[in-house]
Design a protein around this motif. Structure first.
Motif, PDB file in Angstrom:
ATOM      1  N   ARG A 158       0.066  18.009 -30.184  1.00 54.21           N
ATOM      2  CA  ARG A 158      -0.721  17.968 -28.956  1.00 54.21           C
ATOM      3  C   ARG A 158      -0.571  19.283 -28.191  1.00 54.21           C
ATOM      4  O   ARG A 158       0.536  19.670 -27.832  1.00 54.21           O
ATOM      5  CB  ARG A 158      -0.225  16.818 -28.079  1.00 54.21           C
ATOM      6  CG  ARG A 158      -0.891  16.758 -26.721  1.00 54.21           C
ATOM      7  CD  ARG A 158      -0.258  15.708 -25.825  1.00 54.21           C
ATOM      8  NE  ARG A 158       1.033  16.138 -25.288  1.00 54.21           N
ATOM      9  CZ  ARG A 158       1.604  15.650 -24.185  1.00 54.21           C
ATOM     10  NH1 ARG A 158       1.012  14.676 -23.524  1.00 54.21           N
ATOM     11  NH2 ARG A 158       2.773  16.087 -23.760  1.00 54.21           N
ATOM     12  N   PRO A 159      -1.686  19.964 -27.894  1.00 49.17           N
ATOM     13  CA  PRO A 159      -1.563  21.159 -27.052  1.00 49.17           C
ATOM     14  C   PRO A 159      -1.388  20.750 -25.586  1.00 49.17           C
ATOM     15  O   PRO A 159      -2.195  19.993 -25.058  1.00 49.17           O
ATOM     16  CB  PRO A 159      -2.895  21.887 -27.230  1.00 49.17           C
ATOM     17  CG  PRO A 159      -3.634  21.170 -28.314  1.00 49.17           C
ATOM     18  CD  PRO A 159      -3.078  19.779 -28.382  1.00 49.17           C
ATOM     19  N   GLN A 201     -10.480  21.255 -27.050  1.00 48.77           N
ATOM     20  CA  GLN A 201      -9.222  21.255 -27.808  1.00 48.77           C
ATOM     21  C   GLN A 201      -8.023  20.808 -26.970  1.00 48.77           C
ATOM     22  O   GLN A 201      -7.068  20.258 -27.505  1.00 48.77           O
ATOM     23  CB  GLN A 201      -8.964  22.673 -28.355  1.00 48.77           C
ATOM     24  CG  GLN A 201     -10.000  23.120 -29.376  1.00 48.77           C
ATOM     25  CD  GLN A 201      -9.928  24.621 -29.600  1.00 48.77           C
ATOM     26  OE1 GLN A 201     -10.169  25.404 -28.676  1.00 48.77           O
ATOM     27  NE2 GLN A 201      -9.578  25.024 -30.804  1.00 48.77           N
ATOM     28  N   ILE A 202      -8.080  21.093 -25.657  1.00 47.26           N
ATOM     29  CA  ILE A 202      -6.931  20.779 -24.793  1.00 47.26           C
ATOM     30  C   ILE A 202      -7.311  19.643 -23.843  1.00 47.26           C
ATOM     31  O   ILE A 202      -8.340  19.717 -23.166  1.00 47.26           O
ATOM     32  CB  ILE A 202      -6.542  22.014 -23.936  1.00 47.26           C
ATOM     33  CG1 ILE A 202      -6.215  23.194 -24.830  1.00 47.26           C
ATOM     34  CG2 ILE A 202      -5.367  21.675 -23.018  1.00 47.26           C
ATOM     35  CD1 ILE A 202      -6.010  24.510 -24.062  1.00 47.26           C
ATOM     36  N   GLN A 203      -6.470  18.632 -23.784  1.00 51.30           N
ATOM     37  CA  GLN A 203      -6.729  17.543 -22.820  1.00 51.30           C
ATOM     38  C   GLN A 203      -5.658  17.444 -21.742  1.00 51.30           C
ATOM     39  O   GLN A 203      -5.828  16.732 -20.762  1.00 51.30           O
ATOM     40  CB  GLN A 203      -6.812  16.212 -23.565  1.00 51.30           C
ATOM     41  CG  GLN A 203      -7.990  16.176 -24.514  1.00 51.30           C
ATOM     42  CD  GLN A 203      -8.103  14.880 -25.277  1.00 51.30           C
ATOM     43  OE1 GLN A 203      -7.460  13.898 -24.945  1.00 51.30           O
ATOM     44  NE2 GLN A 203      -8.908  14.898 -26.325  1.00 51.30           N
ATOM     45  N   VAL A 204      -4.546  18.140 -21.947  1.00 43.88           N
ATOM     46  CA  VAL A 204      -3.412  17.995 -21.033  1.00 43.88           C
ATOM     47  C   VAL A 204      -3.165  19.341 -20.345  1.00 43.88           C
ATOM     48  O   VAL A 204      -2.823  20.331 -21.005  1.00 43.88           O
ATOM     49  CB  VAL A 204      -2.162  17.536 -21.817  1.00 43.88           C
ATOM     50  CG1 VAL A 204      -0.962  17.387 -20.900  1.00 43.88           C
ATOM     51  CG2 VAL A 204      -2.454  16.213 -22.504  1.00 43.88           C
ATOM     52  N   ALA A 259     -10.312  15.896 -19.696  1.00 45.67           N
ATOM     53  CA  ALA A 259      -9.087  16.512 -19.155  1.00 45.67           C
ATOM     54  C   ALA A 259      -8.226  15.532 -18.363  1.00 45.67           C
ATOM     55  O   ALA A 259      -8.740  14.707 -17.606  1.00 45.67           O
ATOM     56  CB  ALA A 259      -9.480  17.676 -18.245  1.00 45.67           C
ATOM     57  N   THR A 260      -6.912  15.645 -18.535  1.00 46.84           N
ATOM     58  CA  THR A 260      -5.969  15.021 -17.607  1.00 46.84           C
ATOM     59  C   THR A 260      -5.162  16.156 -16.988  1.00 46.84           C
ATOM     60  O   THR A 260      -4.844  17.134 -17.668  1.00 46.84           O
ATOM     61  CB  THR A 260      -4.999  14.032 -18.291  1.00 46.84           C
ATOM     62  OG1 THR A 260      -4.092  14.769 -19.114  1.00 46.84           O
ATOM     63  CG2 THR A 260      -5.740  12.997 -19.117  1.00 46.84           C
TER      64      THR A 260
END
Ligand code: IFM
Length: 512
Positions: A158-159, A201-204, A259-260
């Protein structure tokens, strides 16, 4: 005996999720009643449980590992300027090459994969994306991070993206730096660019790494770049960062529906030095200033009670409506744990020390007439080569405090680690036998598991650091990595702690 889950449940009900004073942080309520080190037993370590799907991870930061300081259109950052100035860094180290992670990321990610890591917390260099911090996007920078994200996702990792880990584009410092509130708008633009180009690609996302540290050391005490020592500049910088955090939250969410957004704050559990009321209030002010100053603003749109005479709104440049800009409901709360503090009431002005580790021993700094506390890092537990006291119990106290105060949020432990100077040893077959680091993590992770058993919703732990790296003013004289880096040839050697941590991640428990 009350079971641990119902203990947290009852505490939450009793406090209504409001902030707790330090004496409510478990049994260890003041310096005089501290438990002795090493109270966690081997049986507790062996039986420590982590939830299924717990995200074992490691962390780094752009300036500390990437190198390639002027490649592919990257602009100058304040850390480039600082390290290129004689006398600022122990041993004259710079981040010009660092671990060359900019080029060697494929092999570093391969190591993470081999060690069963499920989350990698890294930061993006703003000056690679917008060389002067404003204006046109440098697509070579975006493309670089896209490739890194592809490699992580391909490896099943996870990124976890930190948008800002202290490397402000020098162009923005030239406009006045963080005390200039215009930076909140520039930062929101930068956040939106990242979410637009990398949001698939990034959710965090965590907007800022340790905002109290970089605003205080950069503008309040002057030991970090840009090297200004003015408490008013610190107050202004911190306020801009609070505004920027809110604005970035909104621009990330607007650009990426997946996004979070949370945080990566530095926190130290604070205990009153004595049972005197004055010290208890001082510890609460420390907690408000050093731990909650950027969290309370996001969650409740107001500054926590860190000051003896009330919040100095005028000095910080607060305007009507700023409370609404700052307030954003973070999706999860991320924080680091390294060490704890004993706090006493104090009216005497004092100044912080010269490095990240020693600075934390005296946080009264120049604004002491407003905050009126002095904090020290105790030395009851063992001291690492990096100069910090080991106190595993602190992570339990901190996690429980935040769980109670913010209605049992999802928590990410964004960093924790220790500096030890072990090196590869031929007689050990070239291994790095860093057993002290393994001991550190075993006890601390057992304390974390205890907090989880008591009801805290912790979903990840990121060991600092994936690699030995550039330790700010201490240059290359500290080694926090679970992988050893030989800076002469960039050879990586996974330390014994890295091998152990990989087995822990694979088994989801604290193996021997
Ligand atoms: O290296 C630092 C990192 O950049 C921020 N947290 C603490 C680490 C160890 O000092």
């Amino acid at each position: 005996m009350m079971d641990r889950r119902s203990f947290l449940g009852r505490s939450l009900a009793a406090t209504g999720g409001t902030l707790l004073a330090c004496r409510e942080m478990g049994q260890a309520d003041s310096a005089s009643s501290q438990p002795v080190p090493g109270t966690i037993s081997e049986a507790e370590i062996a039986n420590a449980k982590f939830p299924e799907g717990f995200l074992w991870g490691m962390a780094t930061a752009s300036y500390q590992v990437e190198g390639a300081w002027n490649e592919d259109g990257k602009g100058e950052s304040i850390w480039d300027r600082w390290t290129h100035t004689v006398g600022k860094i122990r041993g004259a180290g710079t981040g010009d090459v660092a671990c060359d992670h900019y080029h060697l990321y494929p092999q570093d990610i391969a190591i993470l994969k081999r060690l069963d890591q499920k989350s990698y917390r890294f930061s993006i260099s703003w000056a690679r994306i917008q060389p002067t911090g404003r204006g046109a996007v440098n697509h070579k920078g975006i493309d670089h991070y896209k490739r890194v994200m592809d490699a992580l996702l391909e490896a099943g990792i996870r990124p976890f993206c930190t948008l800002y880990h202290w490397d402000l584009p020098q162009g923005l410092e030239d406009l006045g730096g963080w005390p200039n509130r215009d930076l909140a708008g520039y930062y929101a633009d930068y956040a939106g660019i990242l979410a637009k180009h990398l949001g698939d690609q990034i959710q965090v996302w965590a907007p800022f790494n340790m905002p109290w540290t970089f605003t205080n050391l950069g503008y309040g005490t002057g030991v970090f770049p840009p090297g200004r020592a003015s408490y008013t500049d610190f107050l202004k910088a911190a306020h801009t960062v609070n505004l920027a955090q809110g604005e970035a939250f909104r621009s990330i969410k607007a650009a990426s529906s997946k996004a979070t957004v949370g945080s990566a704050y530095g926190m130290s559990p604070a205990y009153p030095a004595t049972d005197r009321e004055a010290d208890k209030s001082a510890a609460a002010r420390y907690n408000a200033m050093n731990n909650l100053y950027f969290l309370e603003t996001a969650m409740h749109g107001k500054y926590p009670n860190a000051f003896v005479g009330g919040v100095p709104y005028e000095a910080m440049g607060f305007r009507a409506g700023d409370d609404k800009i700052m307030q954003v409901p973070l999706d999860w709360i991320g924080f680091h744990y390294y060490s704890r503090r004993f706090v006493s009431a104090s009216a005497a002005s004092a100044h912080g020390g010269g490095s990240l580790a020693t600075e934390t021993q005296d946080t009264g700094a120049a604004g002491n007439d407003l905050t009126q506390f002095t904090s020290v890092m105790p030395t009851q537990g063992p001291i690492t080569d990096g100069g910090l006291e080991i106190w595993p119990r602190g992570i339990y106290d901190l996690v429980m405090q935040i769980s109670r105060a913010y209605n049992n949020p999802i928590i990410e432990i964004t960093e924790s680690g220790c500096g030890y100077l072990d090196t590869p040893y031929d007689r050990d077959g070239g291994r790095v036998p860093d057993t002290r680091r393994i001991e550190f993590f075993r006890s601390e992770l057992a304390e974390l598991a205890r907090a989880i058993a008591d009801g805290a919703r912790v979903r990840s732990f990121h060991a600092w650091s994936a690699l030995d790296n550039f330790e700010w003013n201490d240059g290359y004289t500290q080694r926090y990595g679970l992988t050893y880096v030989d800076y002469r040839d960039q050879k990586r050697t996974v330390k014994d702690s890295g091998m152990w941590y990989g087995r822990v991640a694979a088994a989801n428990r604290l193996v021997i």
